[in-house]
Design a protein around this motif. Structure first.
Motif, PDB file in Angstrom:
ATOM      1  N   UNK A   1       0.842  -1.197   0.000  1.00 37.05           N
ATOM      2  CA  UNK A   1       0.000   0.000   0.000  1.00 37.05           C
ATOM      3  C   UNK A   1       0.880   1.251   0.000  1.00 37.05           C
ATOM      4  N   UNK A   2       0.436   2.320  -0.645  1.00 38.04           N
ATOM      5  CA  UNK A   2       1.195   3.575  -0.594  1.00 38.04           C
ATOM      6  C   UNK A   2       1.080   4.265   0.771  1.00 38.04           C
ATOM      7  N   UNK A   3       0.142   3.814   1.602  1.00 35.94           N
ATOM      8  CA  UNK A   3      -0.072   4.423   2.918  1.00 35.94           C
ATOM      9  C   UNK A   3       0.608   3.608   4.011  1.00 35.94           C
ATOM     10  N   UNK A   4       0.895   4.273   5.123  1.00 38.51           N
ATOM     11  CA  UNK A   4       1.447   3.584   6.281  1.00 38.51           C
ATOM     12  C   UNK A   4       0.404   2.603   6.785  1.00 38.51           C
ATOM     13  N   UNK A   5       0.837   1.389   7.079  1.00 31.25           N
ATOM     14  CA  UNK A   5      -0.120   0.354   7.472  1.00 31.25           C
ATOM     15  C   UNK A   5       0.281  -0.280   8.797  1.00 31.25           C
ATOM     16  N   UNK A   6      -0.739  -0.531   9.630  1.00 32.53           N
ATOM     17  CA  UNK A   6      -0.553  -1.189  10.910  1.00 32.53           C
ATOM     18  C   UNK A   6      -1.561  -2.318  11.052  1.00 32.53           C
ATOM     19  N   UNK A   7      -1.169  -3.359  11.731  1.00 34.34           N
ATOM     20  CA  UNK A   7      -2.110  -4.399  12.145  1.00 34.34           C
ATOM     21  C   UNK A   7      -2.724  -3.885  13.433  1.00 34.34           C
ATOM     22  N   UNK A   8      -4.047  -3.930  13.563  1.00 30.99           N
ATOM     23  CA  UNK A   8      -4.746  -3.442  14.740  1.00 30.99           C
ATOM     24  C   UNK A   8      -5.694  -4.526  15.237  1.00 30.99           C
ATOM     25  N   UNK A   9      -5.543  -4.867  16.513  1.00 29.04           N
ATOM     26  CA  UNK A   9      -6.397  -5.891  17.129  1.00 29.04           C
ATOM     27  C   UNK A   9      -6.965  -5.348  18.430  1.00 29.04           C
ATOM     28  N   UNK A  10      -8.183  -5.782  18.775  1.00 26.79           N
ATOM     29  CA  UNK A  10      -8.865  -5.318  19.981  1.00 26.79           C
ATOM     30  C   UNK A  10      -9.272  -6.519  20.814  1.00 26.79           C
ATOM     31  N   UNK A  11      -9.101  -6.383  22.128  1.00 27.54           N
ATOM     32  CA  UNK A  11      -9.463  -7.463  23.047  1.00 27.54           C
ATOM     33  C   UNK A  11     -10.258  -6.906  24.220  1.00 27.54           C
ATOM     34  N   UNK A  12     -11.322  -7.603  24.592  1.00 29.22           N
ATOM     35  CA  UNK A  12     -11.995  -7.353  25.865  1.00 29.22           C
ATOM     36  C   UNK A  12     -11.254  -8.212  26.893  1.00 29.22           C
ATOM     37  N   UNK A  13     -11.647  -8.176  28.151  1.00 30.20           N
ATOM     38  CA  UNK A  13     -10.985  -9.057  29.114  1.00 30.20           C
ATOM     39  C   UNK A  13     -11.167 -10.551  28.820  1.00 30.20           C
ATOM     40  N   UNK A  14     -12.150 -10.899  27.969  1.00 34.12           N
ATOM     41  CA  UNK A  14     -12.400 -12.332  27.725  1.00 34.12           C
ATOM     42  C   UNK A  14     -12.248 -12.794  26.280  1.00 34.12           C
ATOM     43  N   UNK A  15     -12.235 -11.867  25.306  1.00 35.65           N
ATOM     44  CA  UNK A  15     -12.178 -12.327  23.917  1.00 35.65           C
ATOM     45  C   UNK A  15     -11.664 -11.240  22.968  1.00 35.65           C
ATOM     46  N   UNK A  16     -11.222 -11.651  21.796  1.00 41.04           N
ATOM     47  CA  UNK A  16     -10.867 -10.695  20.739  1.00 41.04           C
ATOM     48  C   UNK A  16     -12.148 -10.284  20.024  1.00 41.04           C
TER      49      UNK A  16
END
Length: 147
Positions: free
Chosen positions: A24-39
Motif C-alpha cells: 500500500x502507498x499508505x502507512x499500514x498497521x495491524x490493529x487488534x482489539x481485546x476485551x478481558x475475555x475475547x478478541x
C-alpha cells in the motif's frame, strides 16, 4: 495479548503492530482489539485513539493510516480543523495546528428481520417499542433501533 487485556480488565485493549514494506502507498498497521475475555472484530474508540496517537507523536509522516483488522482494512485520515479555536486566533490571522480524524469503516450488508421474532426482541428489552430490527448477512448479528 488476551492475557494482558484480561489483566487490564477494561472494556477494550488494542494492539498496534507496524506492517513494514506494505504494498500500500499508505502507512499500514495491524490493529487488534481485546476485551478481558475475547478478541473482537471492531472497536471505534480504540481505532480513533490509535490514529490520534500515531498522528500526534510523529510515528507516521502521512495523512492516511491503514489498519489491517479482522473487519478488513480501516482507514484514518488526518484532515485540517478549519474552525478557529477562539476570536483572537481569527483576529491575528493565526493558523491552528489542530486537526480532525476521519475514520472509514467497512459497511456490513443487512437484511430485514422476521417480524414475528422482532416481538421477542422487544419483549427481551422490557417491551421497549422498536423502530426497526435488521440482521447482518455475514455474521448473523442483530441491529435493534429502539423508539
Amino acid at each position: 495479548m488476551q492475557a494482558v487485556a484480561a489483566e487490564f480488565n477494561i472494556s477494550q485493549t488494542c494492539y498496534l503492530t507496524r506492517i513494514p514494506n506494505s504494498t500500500s502507498p499508505n502507512t499500514r498497521f495491524r490493529l487488534r482489539w481485546f476485551t478481558p475475555v475475547t478478541e473482537v472484530k471492531l472497536c471505534g474508540h480504540a481505532t480513533l485513539a490509535s490514529a490520534h496517537t500515531l498522528f500526534t507523536t510523529g510515528l507516521v509522516n502521512s495523512n492516511i493510516i491503514e489498519f489491517d483488522t479482522l473487519s478488513g482494512i480501516l482507514t484514518a485520515k488526518k484532515v485540517p480543523d478549519v474552525c478557529p479555536t477562539n476570536v483572537s486566533e481569527v483576529q491575528n490571522g493565526g493558523v491552528s495546528d489542530r486537526f480532525l480524524i476521519e475514520l472509514n469503516f467497512p459497511t456490513v450488508p443487512v437484511t430485514d428481520f422476521n417480524s414475528a421474532e422482532a416481538s421477542l426482541i422487544s419483549k427481551a428489552l422490557n417491551d421497549a417499542p422498536l423502530i426497526d430490527v435488521k440482521r447482518t448477512t455475514t455474521a448473523d448479528d442483530i441491529f435493534v433501533i429502539p423508539q
